[in-house]
Design an enzyme around this catalytic site. Structure first.
Site, short mmCIF file in Angstrom:
data_model
loop_
_atom_site.label_atom_id
_atom_site.label_comp_id
_atom_site.label_asym_id
_atom_site.label_seq_id
_atom_site.Cartn_x
_atom_site.Cartn_y
_atom_site.Cartn_z
N ARG A 62 27.97 43.70 43.74
CA ARG A 62 26.80 42.86 44.00
C ARG A 62 25.70 43.12 42.99
O ARG A 62 24.67 42.45 43.03
CB ARG A 62 26.27 43.23 45.38
CG ARG A 62 26.28 42.12 46.41
CD ARG A 62 25.79 42.78 47.69
NE ARG A 62 25.44 41.86 48.73
CZ ARG A 62 26.28 41.47 49.67
NH1 ARG A 62 27.53 41.86 49.67
NH2 ARG A 62 25.85 40.67 50.62
N LYS A 80 33.18 32.57 51.35
CA LYS A 80 34.08 33.50 50.64
C LYS A 80 34.80 34.45 51.60
O LYS A 80 35.96 34.78 51.36
CB LYS A 80 33.34 34.26 49.53
CG LYS A 80 32.26 35.18 50.01
CD LYS A 80 31.48 35.75 48.84
CE LYS A 80 30.16 36.32 49.26
NZ LYS A 80 30.18 37.35 50.31
#
Ligand code: ADP
Length: 187
Positions: free
Chosen positions: A88, A13
């Site tokens: 996250r 990513k």
């Protein structure tokens, strides 16, 4: 264009976020890079988070959310951003929604880098050899992957439910993943 990249360590990513940033002229905002820069510069934040990064645990939400709130308020992020490494946790995702909603903005699309744990681990072994990042040792990497499954996967579910998640086959080559992104991104 307000984008997120989500996926485990070794999903590629960061590489794709940099490409998107170059192609679309929007900043690549990586919490991991920002924390590492603060550690190198020995700022108060850097000194506080250094042992946390070294252990593979997550930095407390209040520090991370404050960092992102400041960064997204900067001039260059007004036209858009590609956020990497944040949110996250579900708490971070809620805080992000709130901070964007308060300025009349929102997340447009979320790119989800789907990759098996086996391939992710193999790629991380390659990266550890190439970059020598101190949190890429096998034990700490295993801990980071466990935290990903525990804390970050629910964030993937949240954006899937919101209908803005774009799953990518992240096991393909870097260029093939870039092609998938090119096709998926709204102009
Ligand atoms: P990776 O995704 O490979 O684990 P990152 O560069 O994204 O690496 O992050 C490195 C470390 O920085 C994490 O292990 C964690 O300690 C800290 N960190 C980065 N982003 C966050 C975040 N959103 N919340 C809490 N800690 C974070």
């Amino acid at each position: 264009m307000n984008l997120l990249v989500l996926g485990p360590q070794g999903s590629g990513k960061g590489t794709q976020a940099k490409r998107i940033s170059d192609v679309h002229g929007i900043p690549h905002v990586s919490t991991g890079d920002m924390f590492r820069a603060a550690i190198v510069a020995r700022t108060p934040l850097g000194n506080e988070v250094a042992p946390i990064l070294a252990s593979g645990e997550l930095v407390p939400d209040e520090l991370t959310i404050a960092l992102i709130r400041d960064r997204l308020g900067e001039e260059d992020a007004l036209r858009g951003f590609v956020l990497d490494g944040f949110p996250r946790t579900l708490e971070q995702a809620e805080a992000l929604d709130e901070m964007l909603a308060s300025i009349g903005r929102g997340i447009d699309q979320v790119l989800f880098f789907d990759v098996s744990d086996e391939l992710a681990a193999e790629r991380m072994r390659g990266r550890a050899a190439a970059e020598g990042r101190s949190d890429d040792t096998p034990d700490i990497l295993a801990r980071r992957l466990a935290i990903y499954h525990e804390q970050t996967e629910p964030v993937v579910g949240r954006y899937r439910a919101a209908g803005i998640l774009i799953p990518l086959c992240a096991e393909l080559s870097v260029d093939d993943v870039s092609d998938q992104i090119l096709k998926a991104l709204k102009p």
